[in-house]
Scaffold this motif. Structure first.
Motif, PDB file in Angstrom:
ATOM      1  N   GLN A  51      -5.598  -7.804  -0.901  1.00 10.24           N
ATOM      2  CA  GLN A  51      -4.702  -8.091  -2.103  1.00 10.24           C
ATOM      3  C   GLN A  51      -5.436  -9.286  -2.719  1.00 10.24           C
ATOM      4  OE1 GLN A  51      -1.165  -8.331   0.893  1.00 10.24           O
ATOM      5  NE2 GLN A  51      -0.142  -7.783  -1.300  1.00 10.24           N
ATOM      6  N   CYS A  88       6.273  -5.474  -1.486  1.00  6.95           N
ATOM      7  CA  CYS A  88       4.662  -6.093  -1.377  1.00  6.95           C
ATOM      8  C   CYS A  88       4.330  -6.530  -2.662  1.00  6.95           C
ATOM      9  CB  CYS A  88       3.935  -4.597  -1.265  1.00  6.95           C
ATOM     10  SG  CYS A  88       2.061  -5.048  -1.013  1.00  6.95           S
ATOM     11  N   LEU A  89       3.705  -7.692  -2.560  1.00  7.90           N
ATOM     12  CA  LEU A  89       3.059  -8.374  -3.877  1.00  7.90           C
ATOM     13  C   LEU A  89       2.141  -7.557  -4.490  1.00  7.90           C
ATOM     14  CD1 LEU A  89       2.289 -11.975  -2.226  1.00  7.90           C
ATOM     15  CD2 LEU A  89       4.517 -11.157  -3.639  1.00  7.90           C
ATOM     16  N   HIS A 130       3.143  -4.391   8.501  1.00 10.24           N
ATOM     17  CA  HIS A 130       2.957  -4.135   6.842  1.00 10.24           C
ATOM     18  C   HIS A 130       1.611  -4.814   6.425  1.00 10.24           C
ATOM     19  CE1 HIS A 130       4.177  -4.265   2.458  1.00 10.24           C
ATOM     20  NE2 HIS A 130       3.099  -5.062   2.580  1.00 10.24           N
ATOM     21  N   GLU A 131       1.314  -6.033   6.957  1.00  9.15           N
ATOM     22  CA  GLU A 131       0.072  -6.695   6.743  1.00  9.15           C
ATOM     23  C   GLU A 131      -1.092  -5.804   7.354  1.00  9.15           C
ATOM     24  OE1 GLU A 131      -0.009  -8.342   4.244  1.00  9.15           O
ATOM     25  OE2 GLU A 131       2.420  -8.793   4.074  1.00  9.15           O
ATOM     26  N   HIS A 134      -2.431  -2.933   5.352  1.00  8.89           N
ATOM     27  CA  HIS A 134      -3.125  -3.179   4.561  1.00  8.89           C
ATOM     28  C   HIS A 134      -4.755  -3.422   4.526  1.00  8.89           C
ATOM     29  CE1 HIS A 134      -0.665  -4.344   0.821  1.00  8.89           C
ATOM     30  NE2 HIS A 134       0.064  -5.107   1.584  1.00  8.89           N
TER      31      HIS A 134
HETATM   32 NI    NI Z   1       1.902  -5.789   1.178  1.00  9.06          NI
END
Ligand code: NI
Length: 154
Positions: A51, A88-89, A130-131, A134
């Motif tokens: 990210q 999510c960012l 979630h992480e 990624h």
């Molecule tokens: Ni995310």
């Protein structure tokens, strides 16, 4: 430490299978420090290295249970199910309803290369799943039952 730009959905780095961290040291520490500053500045529950444009298997998680840095994390087991809202960012302005395990056990390395295990439940488990997704190029919008727009911020 410095806050880093959070890349948005559509950037190819978010779709990469990230590389394992092989060298523990000052470069990794600087990355993790930047990730901590960024996740806190953005009021996020977690952030993965891709990210901020780095395809390495490192995530930070900032939840009630504490602040975690997970290097080369692996899920060992999952139990139960929860269905709830997720954001999510890297997918600004949206939220979705996602099914996740209720409980997860994982192992990971810390920034010094020491191996640990954790057990997470509820929101913490959701954040871990979630992480870690990624790191394999998966976004929550890929598995959400529905994705909706959040009201615009002032
Ligand atoms: Ni995310």
């Amino acid at each position: 430490m410095s806050k880093r730009y959070v890349v948005q959905d559509g950037d190819e780095v978010l779709r990469k299978t990230c590389r394992p961290v092989k060298v523990f040291g000052s470069e990794l520490n600087a990355l993790l420090n930047d990730m901590k500053e960024t996740v806190r500045a953005e009021n996020g529950a977690g952030l993965a290295a891709p990210q901020i444009g780095v395809d390495l298997r490192a995530v930070v998680i900032d939840v009630e249970e504490g602040f975690y840095e997970l290097i080369n994390p692996v899920i060992l087991s999952v139990k139960g199910e929860q269905k709830g809202p997720e954001g999510c960012l890297s997918v600004k302005g949206k939220q979705g309803t996602v099914r996740r395990p209720y409980k997860v056990k994982a192992e990971y390395f810390d920034r010094n290369g020491k191996k640990h295990k954790l057990t997470a439940e509820g929101f913490f488990a959701r954040a871990v799943c979630h992480e870690l997704d990624h790191l394999d190029g998966i976004l929550y919008i890929d598995k959400a039952d529905e994705v909706y727009d959040l009201p615009a911020e002032d």
